[in-house]
Structures are given as structure tokens and as C-alpha cells.
Enzyme design. Structure first.
Site, PDB file in Angstrom:
ATOM      1  N   ARG A 252      -6.173 -16.408 -11.114  1.00  0.00           N
ATOM      2  CA  ARG A 252      -6.052 -14.943 -11.094  1.00  0.00           C
ATOM      3  C   ARG A 252      -7.123 -14.293 -11.962  1.00  0.00           C
ATOM      4  O   ARG A 252      -7.360 -13.097 -11.883  1.00  0.00           O
ATOM      5  CB  ARG A 252      -4.637 -14.521 -11.528  1.00  0.00           C
ATOM      6  CG  ARG A 252      -4.381 -13.035 -11.435  1.00  0.00           C
ATOM      7  CD  ARG A 252      -2.888 -12.656 -11.397  1.00  0.00           C
ATOM      8  NE  ARG A 252      -2.044 -13.534 -12.167  1.00  0.00           N
ATOM      9  CZ  ARG A 252      -1.961 -13.550 -13.503  1.00  0.00           C
ATOM     10  NH1 ARG A 252      -2.683 -12.707 -14.207  1.00  0.00           N
ATOM     11  NH2 ARG A 252      -1.159 -14.397 -14.119  1.00  0.00           N
TER      12      ARG A 252
ATOM     13  N   TYR B  20     -11.025   9.846   1.641  1.00  0.00           N
ATOM     14  CA  TYR B  20     -10.221   8.801   2.262  1.00  0.00           C
ATOM     15  C   TYR B  20      -8.731   9.096   2.044  1.00  0.00           C
ATOM     16  O   TYR B  20      -8.303   9.275   0.904  1.00  0.00           O
ATOM     17  CB  TYR B  20     -10.621   7.431   1.698  1.00  0.00           C
ATOM     18  CG  TYR B  20      -9.658   6.376   2.140  1.00  0.00           C
ATOM     19  CD1 TYR B  20      -9.439   6.160   3.504  1.00  0.00           C
ATOM     20  CD2 TYR B  20      -8.924   5.629   1.235  1.00  0.00           C
ATOM     21  CE1 TYR B  20      -8.521   5.232   3.934  1.00  0.00           C
ATOM     22  CE2 TYR B  20      -8.012   4.692   1.654  1.00  0.00           C
ATOM     23  CZ  TYR B  20      -7.813   4.498   3.011  1.00  0.00           C
ATOM     24  OH  TYR B  20      -6.898   3.589   3.429  1.00  0.00           O
TER      25      TYR B  20
ATOM     26  N   ASP C  18     -16.736   6.741  -4.651  1.00  0.00           N
ATOM     27  CA  ASP C  18     -16.433   5.811  -3.566  1.00  0.00           C
ATOM     28  C   ASP C  18     -17.671   5.759  -2.675  1.00  0.00           C
ATOM     29  O   ASP C  18     -18.001   6.730  -1.992  1.00  0.00           O
ATOM     30  CB  ASP C  18     -15.206   6.314  -2.792  1.00  0.00           C
ATOM     31  CG  ASP C  18     -14.752   5.321  -1.734  1.00  0.00           C
ATOM     32  OD1 ASP C  18     -15.603   4.584  -1.202  1.00  0.00           O
ATOM     33  OD2 ASP C  18     -13.542   5.299  -1.422  1.00  0.00           O
TER      34      ASP C  18
ATOM     35  N   LYS D 189     -15.274  -2.597   4.921  1.00  0.00           N
ATOM     36  CA  LYS D 189     -16.075  -1.822   5.858  1.00  0.00           C
ATOM     37  C   LYS D 189     -17.480  -2.433   6.016  1.00  0.00           C
ATOM     38  O   LYS D 189     -17.609  -3.541   6.473  1.00  0.00           O
ATOM     39  CB  LYS D 189     -16.112  -0.366   5.410  1.00  0.00           C
ATOM     40  CG  LYS D 189     -14.711   0.214   5.117  1.00  0.00           C
ATOM     41  CD  LYS D 189     -13.847   0.229   6.344  1.00  0.00           C
ATOM     42  CE  LYS D 189     -12.511   0.942   6.217  1.00  0.00           C
ATOM     43  NZ  LYS D 189     -11.711   0.759   5.050  1.00  0.00           N
TER      44      LYS D 189
HETATM   45  C1  LIG Z   1     -13.932   5.578   2.009  1.00  0.00           C
HETATM   46  C2  LIG Z   1     -12.822   4.575   1.885  1.00  0.00           C
HETATM   47  N1  LIG Z   1     -12.450   4.165   0.669  1.00  0.00           N
HETATM   48  C3  LIG Z   1     -11.462   3.264   0.511  1.00  0.00           C
HETATM   49  C4  LIG Z   1     -10.765   2.757   1.585  1.00  0.00           C
HETATM   50  C5  LIG Z   1      -9.633   1.789   1.349  1.00  0.00           C
HETATM   51  O1  LIG Z   1     -10.056   0.489   1.550  1.00  0.00           O
HETATM   52  P1  LIG Z   1      -9.116  -0.705   2.053  1.00  0.00           P
HETATM   53  O2  LIG Z   1      -8.631  -0.354   3.421  1.00  0.00           O
HETATM   54  O3  LIG Z   1     -10.028  -1.879   1.990  1.00  0.00           O
HETATM   55  O4  LIG Z   1      -7.988  -0.804   1.087  1.00  0.00           O
HETATM   56  C6  LIG Z   1     -11.137   3.139   2.873  1.00  0.00           C
HETATM   57  C7  LIG Z   1     -10.414   2.580   4.048  1.00  0.00           C
HETATM   58  O5  LIG Z   1     -10.469   3.123   5.126  1.00  0.00           O
HETATM   59  C8  LIG Z   1     -12.197   4.079   3.020  1.00  0.00           C
HETATM   60  O6  LIG Z   1     -12.574   4.513   4.242  1.00  0.00           O
END
Ligand SMILES: Cc1ncc(COP(=O)(O)O)c(C=O)c1O
Length: 390
Positions: free
Chosen positions: A47, A104, A179, A204
Site C-alpha cells: 500500500r 468535471y 485538473d 483518459k
Molecule cells: C476532468 C476530469 N477529472 C477527473 C475525472 C475523474 O476521473 P476518474 O473517472 O478516473 O475517477 C474525470 C472523469 O471523467 C474527468 O473528466
């Protein structure tokens, strides 16, 4: 080294006769540790560390501009949401988070729930309005703990001035977390623009094949790195070794995939916009930061290097029903949530609880993949015409 070369050549095993070209996957939950005089941090337990994390973590840190990626590797998490959650944990109890009006949805829902339980206070702002953002960051009493930014925003594709907002927010005493999922470090590097932490949904573009769920947080600050690492170890949202392996394998081709998907997105945006102007397709609006009439096109051109991303949106005349009909009539585009894979995905937004009503109900988000652009275009046109007929 150029990022394209780094992506291919970094994080390989040592060049020795008969050495493998790729690191093996280390499936282990613990590590041999009996060595009483050993100095320094040890792997200890699965971990806390895994050798299969090292490659993608160091490569991502290098791509984001961390000075010594071996010293401060990116931190993989079990998902992008886990990385977001760890970054939000940097705020003290009762801290204020200034977050985008559009971003998001999972992150926004998490903020809502943290606000409801009294853990954090949240203020949502239009990230294109620098004055409003900074007013919110400064507040009337204590400054915000964190300015949370996304650029381009999901799904409205607004572009925030990362350098200017970061400088002013830091000066006011707020941490800045960006992000960077939509842009990837090949297109924009927020740490180099002053941000304190970058988070990614590795799910992604980085992994790139819609076959893994994974996240990452990146920072070049020793104290923040320690806190994020401790959070991961204590809360336990770690990456599986196979997921880490798939992330590194995906990143090897990131530059090529992005080159193609961004070119496809730019070309589709241009063609859809031309059809909209001519009135040959029932589209009310097209949004893509690369289009000259995007409200922040000049900023995007300066801030995003090597492209404008691979996501574009269009708003169908006829609203939600018309947009749903288009999705149902597409043969190639895959109707699915998510983005950043090699395959093109389409999704009507405003389908989820809590999505802001400033997102038009007829908005389709297109995550453009690496197929031939003419096939994508033909399918889109056919889908829209079939939807219009019936
Ligand atoms: C811009 C963005 N940040 C974070 C996330 C969250 O990521 P995860 O689905 O890998 O938890 C997403 C998922 O769609 C996203 O589009």
C-alpha cells in the site's frame, strides 16, 4: 529531451544484456524487509509502494515539469476521483474552496457532499472572469484554502488564464490545484505556470485506451508531496500493479495519439461550424478552443501548446430530444461517458443529477479519437440527418 522522446524512452529497465525492454509487472503485497541497518525509506508494504508504479509516476512527473522526478514522482491513485479527494484533503477542516462553475461533475458532486457535511465551504465561479475568481479567493475574511481550476472546463470548454489566476491566488494565500486531464502535460503544464498541484484522471488520455481507471496527483513541493503520499497510504486508494503497467504502456503512444486526435477535433470543429453557418446541419453552436470565434481563443493559443485538445461540443437545434436522436443514429461514434481513448465517444450532457442548468440540454460532448476524420465526419452527418428525418 523532448516529451515525445521521453514518453518512449523514460522508465525503461537498465540497458544490460538480456534485460527486458519493459519492466515486468510486480504482483506483490509486501517486500522482504529484514535488514536492521538499512537507511532511507524502504518499500515495506504494497500500500506504500510498488516498483510497477515507479515508471509511470516518474514519467508523468517529468512531463509535468517536476525538477527531480525520482525524488518527487507523480503519485498514482486508484482513480482520478481518488486523486481529487486527496488534493481536497490539503484544505483544513472548514476551509473554503473556490471551484469552477463548470467542471468535471464527479468533482463538483464531491465538493457538494463535503460542503453538506460541513467539511469544506465551496464557492463556484466563472473561471473566465478573473476578477470574480480573485474576489472569491480573497473573500471577506480568510482567503480560500484552495483555488481549484480546470482548463478547458468540462463540458463547456471555457479557458482559464492559469498563470494570472495562479499568481494572484498564491499571493492571496491560496493553494492552486489544476485538473489537467483535458489538456495533458503535452499541451499545458500548470506547475510551470505556478500551480501547486496537478491532478489527472489517468483513465483518459494518459492511459488512452479506455481499459483502465486510474488517477494521479503531481507536485514539485516537498511538503505537499509528503501530505499527498501520506493521504494515499492512510486512505488506501492505491493503483493496482496491472493498472500502473497499462498506464505506462498507454503513455508510450500519447504524443502520436494526441497529434491525431487533436487534428481530428480541429478539423471536425471546422467542418461542423461551416455546416452550421451554411444551415446544412441542424446545429445551433459549436465550441472548440481552436475555433477563432471561441471567446478565449487567443488565451488558449498562448497557453495550450501543440493543440487545443481533442474534445469539442455542439448544441443541437431541437434541444435534448434532438441530441438524443443524433446519438441513437450514430453507427461509429460510441455513446459512452468518458473521453481520451483512441475511439471516438459521444455523450449528451445534462443527463446527470446536479449538472448546472447553464449547460444546454441539447449539448453533445464529442471526445474525438484517432480514426480517419472522414469516417467520423460521414457518421456525424448521417446521424444528424437520420435524426432530423425521424
Ligand atoms: C476532468 C476530469 N477529472 C477527473 C475525472 C475523474 O476521473 P476518474 O473517472 O478516473 O475517477 C474525470 C472523469 O471523467 C474527468 O473528466
Amino acid at each position: 529531451m523532448h516529451p515525445e522522446t521521453l514518453l518512449v524512452s523514460a522508465s525503461r529497465p537498465a540497458r544490460e544484456v538480456d534485460a527486458p525492454v519493459n519492466d515486468p509487472v510486480h504482483f506483490t503485497s509486501t517486500f522482504v524487509g529484514w535488514e536492521p541497518d538499512a537507511a532511507g525509506p524502504r518499500r515495506l508494504y504494497g500500500r506504500m509502494s510498488n516498483p510497477t508504479w515507479d515508471g509511470p509516476e516518474q514519467l508523468l512527473a517529468a512531463l509535468e515539469g517536476v525538477e527531480d522526478p525520482a525524488e518527487r514522482p507523480a503519485l498514482l491513485f486508484s482513480s482520478g476521483m481518488a486523486a481529487i479527494s486527496a488534493a481536497l484533503h490539503l484544505a483544513p477542516n472548514g476551509g473554503r474552496i473556490v471551484a469552477p462553475q463548470h467542471a468535471y461533475q464527479g468533482g463538483l458532486s464531491l465538493l457538494d457532499s463535503l460542503q453538506q457535511t460541513g467539511r469544506l465551504a465551496v464557492e463556484r465561479v466563472d473561471v473566465t472572469d478573473a476578477e470574480a475568481v480573485l474576489r472569491a479567493v480573497r473573500g471577506t475574511g480568510d482567503p480560500a484554502s484552495i483555488l481549484w481550476l480546470e482548463s478547458p472546463t468540462n463540458p463547456m470548454l471555457e479557458v482559464a488564464d492559469l498563470a494570472a489566476l495562479t499568481e494572484a491566488a498564491n499571493a492571496a494565500g491560496a493553494l492552486v490545484v489544476v485538473d489537467n486531464t483535458f489538456a495533458t502535460p503535452l499541451v499545458q503544464r500548470p506547475l510551470e505556470l505556478g500551480a501547486d498541484v496537478v491532478v489527472h484522471s489517468v483513465t483518459k488520455y494518459l492511459a488512452g485506451h479506455s481499459d483502465v481507471v486510474l488517477g494521479a496527483a503531481v507536485t514539485d513541493d516537498a511538503g505537499l508531496h509528503r501530505q499527498l503520499h501520506a493521504h494515499r497510504t492512510l486512505h488506501g486508494a492505491i493503483a493496482g500493479p496491472m493498472e500502473a503497467f497499462l498506464a505506462l504502456r498507454g503513455m508510450r503512444t500519447l504524443a502520436l495519439r494526441l497529434e491525431r486526435s487533436q487534428a481530428n477535433a480541429a478539423e471536425l470543429a471546422r467542418r461542423i461550424d461551416a455546416a452550421r453557418r451554411e444551415g446544412t446541419l441542424p446545429v445551433a453552436a459549436v465550441t472548440y478552443p481552436g475555433l477563432p470565434d471561441h471567446p478565449q481563443h487567443a488565451l488558449a493559443a498562448a497557453q495550450m501548446q501543440g493543440g487545443f485538445g481533442s474534445v469539442l461540443t455542439l448544441v443541437m437545434e431541437g434541444g435534448a430530444a434532438a441530441a438524443d436522436a443524433v446519438v441513437q443514429n450514430l453507427r461509429h461514434w460510441v455513446p459512452a461517458t468518458s473521453l481520451g481513448g483512441v475511439e471516438s465517444l459521444v455523450e449528451r450532457r445534462r443527463r446527470f443529477d446536479g449538472e448546472p442548468d447553464t449547460v444546454p440540454a441539447g449539448l453533445l460532448r464529442l471526445s474525438v479519437g484517432i480514426e480517419h476524420v472522414d469516417d467520423l465526419w460521414d457518421d456525424l452527418q448521417a446521424g444528424m440527418r437520420a435524426a432530423a428525418v425521424g
